[in-house]
Enzyme design. Structure first.
Site: not given
Ligand code: GAR
Length: 198
Positions: A13, A15, A92, A95, A109, A111, A181-182
């Site tokens: 979590g 993000n 993960m 849907l 989303n 990615h 980035a994210e």
């Molecule tokens: C993040 O890097 C996100 O972009 C990726 O999983 C991680 C989750 O981290 N998502 C995917 O790969 C979806 N296809 P978090 O739980 O710490 O946010």
């Protein structure tokens, strides 16, 4: 009225934390996180939500009677919350079209690559960074996009590039992509969509 945001999570979590922090610092000001939903009862993301005083719901996929039952339970939680916008933040689970059509243009989303590289079925979490390193690309990054029936195939909202460095491991690269980035583009994209689309 503020856009009501539900964040769907499965794991750590970070993000979600970036979204909570962005709300506190008014980077997100046109919406508010009103619900966090996890398919995993042990997700640390649930603690982050509770610490921020946000309602949580667990829909454990393993205890559901297949995909349709799982999605019905998700929909019930989202409807009870009167959710406007669904944010997948490290969620993960795939849907179905049934679900994505119901919430057309209302699911986004994050990615961890520059779509259309290293995306689609099987590309999630650390696997994405393993694939980028084994291909030998010099630049990767993150993408925020709308979710439709094609995995990672919806319209792109925002992207940010991140350089690969000598000695990167999948773990080191994952952390850099998150930090550079994210955690930046996800809150910015959420604010943009709340402001412009609702
Ligand atoms: C993040 O890097 C996100 O972009 C990726 O999983 C991680 C989750 O981290 N998502 C995917 O790969 C979806 N296809 P978090 O739980 O710490 O946010």
């Amino acid at each position: 009225m503020l856009t009501r945001i539900a964040v769907l999570v499965s794991g750590g979590g970070t993000n979600l934390q970036a979204l909570i922090d962005a709300q506190k610092s008014s980077i997100i000001k046109s919406g508010e996180i009103t619900l966090v939903v996890s398919n995993n009862p042990d997700a640390y993301a649930l603690e982050r939500a509770k610490n921020a005083g946000i309602d949580t719901v667990v829909v454990n996929k393993k205890e559901c009677n297949g995909q349709a039952d799982f999605e019905e339970k998700l929909i019930t939680a989202l409807e009870e919350n009167k959710t406007d916008l669904i944010v997948l933040a490290g969620f993960m689970c795939i849907l179905s079209e049934n679900f994505t059509k119901k919430y057309a243009d209302r699911i986004i989303n994050v990615h961890p690559s520059l779509i259309p590289s290293f995306c689609g079925k099987g590309f999630y979490g650390l696997h994405v960074h393993e694939a980028a390193l084994s291909y030998g690309v010099k630049v990767t990054g993150a993408t925020v996009h709308f979710v439709n029936e094609i995995p990672d195939g919806g319209k792109i909202i925002m992207q940010k590039a991140v350089y690969i460095q000598d000695g990167d491991t999948p773990e080191i690269l994952q952390k850099r992509v998150m930090e550079e980035a994210e955690w930046k583009i996800l809150p910015e994209a959420v604010e943009k969509i709340c402001k412009e689309n609702f």
